[in-house]
Design a protein around this motif. Structure first.
Motif, short mmCIF file in Angstrom:
data_model
loop_
_atom_site.label_atom_id
_atom_site.label_comp_id
_atom_site.label_asym_id
_atom_site.label_seq_id
_atom_site.Cartn_x
_atom_site.Cartn_y
_atom_site.Cartn_z
N SER A 43 0.83 -1.21 0.00
CA SER A 43 0.00 0.00 0.00
C SER A 43 0.86 1.26 0.00
O SER A 43 0.52 2.25 -0.66
CB SER A 43 -0.93 0.02 1.21
OG SER A 43 -1.81 -1.06 1.19
N GLY A 44 1.96 1.21 0.74
CA GLY A 44 2.87 2.35 0.77
C GLY A 44 3.42 2.67 -0.61
O GLY A 44 3.52 3.84 -1.00
N PHE A 45 3.77 1.63 -1.37
CA PHE A 45 4.24 1.86 -2.74
C PHE A 45 3.11 2.37 -3.63
O PHE A 45 3.31 3.28 -4.44
CB PHE A 45 4.84 0.57 -3.33
CG PHE A 45 6.19 0.23 -2.78
CD1 PHE A 45 7.29 1.03 -3.04
CD2 PHE A 45 6.36 -0.89 -1.98
CE1 PHE A 45 8.54 0.72 -2.54
CE2 PHE A 45 7.60 -1.21 -1.46
CZ PHE A 45 8.69 -0.41 -1.74
N TYR A 46 1.93 1.80 -3.46
CA TYR A 46 0.78 2.20 -4.28
C TYR A 46 0.44 3.67 -4.07
O TYR A 46 0.22 4.41 -5.02
CB TYR A 46 -0.43 1.32 -3.97
CG TYR A 46 -1.66 1.71 -4.74
CD1 TYR A 46 -1.82 1.32 -6.06
CD2 TYR A 46 -2.66 2.49 -4.16
CE1 TYR A 46 -2.94 1.69 -6.79
CE2 TYR A 46 -3.78 2.86 -4.87
CZ TYR A 46 -3.92 2.46 -6.18
OH TYR A 46 -5.04 2.84 -6.89
N PHE A 47 0.38 4.09 -2.81
CA PHE A 47 0.00 5.47 -2.50
C PHE A 47 1.18 6.42 -2.51
O PHE A 47 1.01 7.63 -2.31
CB PHE A 47 -0.70 5.53 -1.14
CG PHE A 47 -2.08 4.94 -1.15
CD1 PHE A 47 -3.13 5.59 -1.78
CD2 PHE A 47 -2.33 3.73 -0.55
CE1 PHE A 47 -4.41 5.05 -1.80
CE2 PHE A 47 -3.60 3.17 -0.55
CZ PHE A 47 -4.64 3.82 -1.19
N GLU A 48 2.39 5.90 -2.74
CA GLU A 48 3.59 6.72 -2.77
C GLU A 48 3.71 7.58 -1.51
O GLU A 48 3.83 8.81 -1.57
CB GLU A 48 3.64 7.58 -4.04
CG GLU A 48 3.66 6.76 -5.31
CD GLU A 48 3.66 7.59 -6.58
OE1 GLU A 48 3.55 8.83 -6.51
OE2 GLU A 48 3.76 6.98 -7.65
N ILE A 49 3.71 6.91 -0.36
CA ILE A 49 3.80 7.63 0.90
C ILE A 49 5.18 8.28 1.03
O ILE A 49 6.14 7.87 0.37
CB ILE A 49 3.47 6.71 2.10
CG1 ILE A 49 4.47 5.56 2.23
CG2 ILE A 49 2.04 6.18 1.99
CD1 ILE A 49 4.23 4.66 3.44
#
Length: 120
Positions: A43-49
């Motif tokens: 999710s962190g990669f997907y949302f580019e946190i």
């Protein structure tokens, strides 16, 4: 080299890695938490946190998994020392599980702080 300072540190690292593997292999709670860790990492990669959010996320993952590992060790020691049901052993196990609960609640709060803004 086993008895040198570096050798002893390498052996300690080996034993710690073995312990982490044993936790992942044998403990359902750690397995569930590892899956959750993978999901939030993806999710962190997907949302580019942000970098700060990555740091907080990994801190939360580590906190939960470390306290769960300590809880497992405490439970195993308690069961070894006193296999029968005993109020004091029950109390010790409950307190250790409570530590995991605190860590998990904090991890959920951190996750909400990180990810809720990405849904607005």
């Amino acid at each position: 080299m086993k008895n040198t300072f570096i050798g002893k540190r390498l052996m300690a690292f080996k034993y710690a890695g073995r312990g982490a593997w044993l936790l992942l292999k044998n403990e359902a709670s750690i397995q569930v938490q590892a899956v959750i860790a993978v999901v939030v990492t993806v999710s962190g990669f997907y949302f580019e946190i942000t970098a700060t959010e990555w740091i907080l996320q990994f801190f939360a993952i580590g906190l939960v998994m470390a306290t769960e590992g300590a809880n497992t060790a405490i439970e195993e020691i308690a069961n070894f020392i006193h296999p029968e049901r005993h109020p004091k052993i029950g109390y010790i196990k409950d307190v250790a599980a409570g530590a995991v609960f605190f860590a998990a609640v904090i991890a959920i709060v951190i996750g909400c702080i990180i990810y809720i803004p990405y849904f607005n």
